[in-house]
Write a protein that holds these residues in place. Structure first.
Motif, PDB file in Angstrom:
ATOM      1  N   ALA A 191      13.861  11.519  -9.715  1.00 41.15           N
ATOM      2  CA  ALA A 191      13.460  10.135  -9.463  1.00 41.15           C
ATOM      3  C   ALA A 191      12.868   9.991  -8.064  1.00 41.15           C
ATOM      4  O   ALA A 191      11.848   9.311  -7.872  1.00 41.15           O
ATOM      5  N   GLN A 192      13.488  10.630  -7.067  1.00 38.21           N
ATOM      6  CA  GLN A 192      12.976  10.555  -5.700  1.00 38.21           C
ATOM      7  C   GLN A 192      11.631  11.263  -5.584  1.00 38.21           C
ATOM      8  O   GLN A 192      10.737  10.793  -4.880  1.00 38.21           O
ATOM      9  N   LEU A 193      11.496  12.384  -6.264  1.00 37.18           N
ATOM     10  CA  LEU A 193      10.239  13.119  -6.231  1.00 37.18           C
ATOM     11  C   LEU A 193       9.114  12.278  -6.829  1.00 37.18           C
ATOM     12  O   LEU A 193       8.020  12.187  -6.257  1.00 37.18           O
ATOM     13  N   GLY A 194       9.386  11.658  -7.971  1.00 40.57           N
ATOM     14  CA  GLY A 194       8.373  10.812  -8.601  1.00 40.57           C
ATOM     15  C   GLY A 194       7.939   9.674  -7.702  1.00 40.57           C
ATOM     16  O   GLY A 194       6.746   9.395  -7.556  1.00 40.57           O
ATOM     17  N   LYS A 195       8.912   9.024  -7.083  1.00 41.16           N
ATOM     18  CA  LYS A 195       8.603   7.891  -6.207  1.00 41.16           C
ATOM     19  C   LYS A 195       7.836   8.355  -4.963  1.00 41.16           C
ATOM     20  O   LYS A 195       6.881   7.699  -4.533  1.00 41.16           O
ATOM     21  N   ARG A 196       8.236   9.479  -4.411  1.00 43.32           N
ATOM     22  CA  ARG A 196       7.618   9.964  -3.174  1.00 43.32           C
ATOM     23  C   ARG A 196       6.155  10.365  -3.395  1.00 43.32           C
ATOM     24  O   ARG A 196       5.286  10.027  -2.590  1.00 43.32           O
ATOM     25  N   LEU A 197       5.890  11.068  -4.487  1.00 40.77           N
ATOM     26  CA  LEU A 197       4.526  11.546  -4.723  1.00 40.77           C
ATOM     27  C   LEU A 197       3.615  10.440  -5.239  1.00 40.77           C
ATOM     28  O   LEU A 197       2.417  10.426  -4.922  1.00 40.77           O
ATOM     29  N   ALA A 198       4.144   9.526  -6.038  1.00 44.92           N
ATOM     30  CA  ALA A 198       3.314   8.460  -6.608  1.00 44.92           C
ATOM     31  C   ALA A 198       2.680   7.607  -5.522  1.00 44.92           C
ATOM     32  O   ALA A 198       1.572   7.077  -5.702  1.00 44.92           O
ATOM     33  N   ARG A 199       3.355   7.480  -4.378  1.00 42.37           N
ATOM     34  CA  ARG A 199       2.825   6.669  -3.276  1.00 42.37           C
ATOM     35  C   ARG A 199       1.741   7.384  -2.488  1.00 42.37           C
ATOM     36  O   ARG A 199       1.039   6.755  -1.698  1.00 42.37           O
ATOM     37  N   ARG A 200       1.616   8.704  -2.689  1.00 42.88           N
ATOM     38  CA  ARG A 200       0.742   9.479  -1.812  1.00 42.88           C
ATOM     39  C   ARG A 200      -0.472  10.073  -2.520  1.00 42.88           C
ATOM     40  O   ARG A 200      -1.167  10.909  -1.928  1.00 42.88           O
ATOM     41  N   ILE A 201      -0.713   9.684  -3.754  1.00 36.86           N
ATOM     42  CA  ILE A 201      -1.891  10.171  -4.460  1.00 36.86           C
ATOM     43  C   ILE A 201      -2.825   9.006  -4.740  1.00 36.86           C
ATOM     44  O   ILE A 201      -2.441   7.835  -4.614  1.00 36.86           O
ATOM     45  N   ARG A 202      -4.051   9.307  -5.134  1.00 37.51           N
ATOM     46  CA  ARG A 202      -5.029   8.260  -5.393  1.00 37.51           C
ATOM     47  C   ARG A 202      -4.666   7.476  -6.650  1.00 37.51           C
ATOM     48  O   ARG A 202      -3.978   7.976  -7.544  1.00 37.51           O
ATOM     49  N   ARG A 203      -5.155   6.254  -6.712  1.00 41.14           N
ATOM     50  CA  ARG A 203      -4.900   5.414  -7.872  1.00 41.14           C
ATOM     51  C   ARG A 203      -5.482   6.021  -9.150  1.00 41.14           C
ATOM     52  O   ARG A 203      -4.905   5.897 -10.229  1.00 41.14           O
TER      53      ARG A 203
END
Length: 348
Positions: A191-203
């Motif tokens: 869950a933390q990995l998903g949240k962390r990476l989702a914020r740092r990639i393009r839309r």
């Protein structure tokens, strides 16, 4: 290993005269009986493993009397009943908390979403639709959506000769994390990995969990060099801060494989085959997972023809699915090679 949990007490604010909707419900979005709707009625509702629980969750991570929901004229209140693994609302450990529409409740390894709207049926079916595309634990796309997006983007990129790349990555030693820290900690890491990476990639990038501790990112308009740069950035993001669960830090590294569509595009004079397809075989992949294996099957069903047919529009349609198979196969081979080289490696 004993994990000590720090409980956060959330003060219940005054809700006023607003009454909870009589047709409020909890929808299971992750865990057993996914998609099941539990209607909430006024009074006390017990959640737990006990046969007396109105909402029964039969899993070892759930206490017999785990939590209680009370619906009254003052609102909807969730209380933890001294459970072993705690009760969470929106990833925050609670002892007692008022619920609002859309809150996520975590009981053991099960996640439920609280819905209270004027049209509960519409909200419920909207949530069910979301479950067909979104992974309930990580909140990124699921493997089914990733397959459909891959076919769509490969079709567009190959038609208009645009760059397209795919990255696939695994959490290193994810089985060991589950064994050493427990499955609840493993879920927390994902869950933390998903949240962390989702914020740092393009839309426009398509980020999906494709199974277990495996993920994929489809990056339109990015060539191989750009994909390698993104992979290196993902490794840095993962290493920025520690992952943790209940004050226990958990070391996490990733292994990545990256490939671009132009590496598997067939020769100009041969519009029917792509490199690597025959070696892999239609509908199979070295990993054998659903993300890879169902792409060609899905395409055959859509086209209404046997996957081997090469006539008319079906020829072009099958060509796109063959390219998908080749791109996934190449990316997965590189991921496997990265894992043999050690932890935290990128192979391109």
């Amino acid at each position: 290993m004993n994990i000590r949990r720090k409980t956060v007490v959330t003060v219940i604010s005054k809700i006023g005269d607003r009454k909870p909707k009589a047709d409020a419900c909890l929808v299971v979005i992750y865990g057993q009986s996914i998609g099941h709707k539990h209607l909430l009625k006024p009074g006390e509702i017990l959640i737990g493993r006990s046969s007396q629980a109105q909402i029964q969750i039969d899993h070892e991570s759930v206490s017999r009397r785990h939590a209680r929901i009370v619906l009254s004229d003052n609102g909807v209140v969730l209380s933890d009943l001294g459970s072993t693994n705690g009760t969470y609302v929106n990833d925050e450990a609670i002892t007692e908390r008022a619920l609002g529409n859309g809150d996520l409740l975590k009981v053991g390894r099960t996640i439920l979403k609280y819905l209270s709207t004027d049209n509960i049926e519409a909200a419920y079916y909207e949530e069910i639709y979301r479950l067909t595309t979104i992974d309930g634990l990580t909140r990124c796309f699921n493997g089914r959506y990733a397959r459909e997006a891959l076919v769509r983007e490969v079709s567009r990129a190959s038609r208009y000769k645009r760059p397209l790349s795919l990255l696939m990555f695994d959490v290193d030693d994810f089985a060991r994390i589950n064994e050493e820290f427990g499955h609840l900690a493993g879920d927390a890491v994902l869950a933390q990995l998903g949240k962390r990476l989702a914020r740092r990639i393009r839309r426009e990038d398509i980020f999906a969990r494709t199974g277990g501790g495996e993920f994929a990112i489809l990056v339109p308009e990015v060539d191989k060099a750009g994909a390698v740069h993104l992979g290196q950035r993902l490794l840095r993001i993962i290493g920025e801060t520690a992952f943790g669960f209940d004050e226990v830090q958990i070391p996490v590294t990733l292994s990545l494989g990256a490939a671009s569509l132009d590496e598997v595009i067939e020769a100009e004079g041969d519009p029917t085959t792509a490199p690597g397809v025959r070696a892999v075989g239609a509908g199979t992949s070295p990993g054998g997972d659903a993300f890879a294996s169902q792409t060609s099957t899905h395409g055959a069903t859509e086209s209404g023809a046997d996957p081997g047919s090469r006539t008319g529009s079906g020829e072009i349609h099958d060509r796109f699915h063959a390219l998908c198979e080749s791109l996934m196969s190449l990316t997965r081979q590189r991921l496997a090679k990265a894992k043999t080289q050690g932890k935290g490696r990128l192979q391109s």
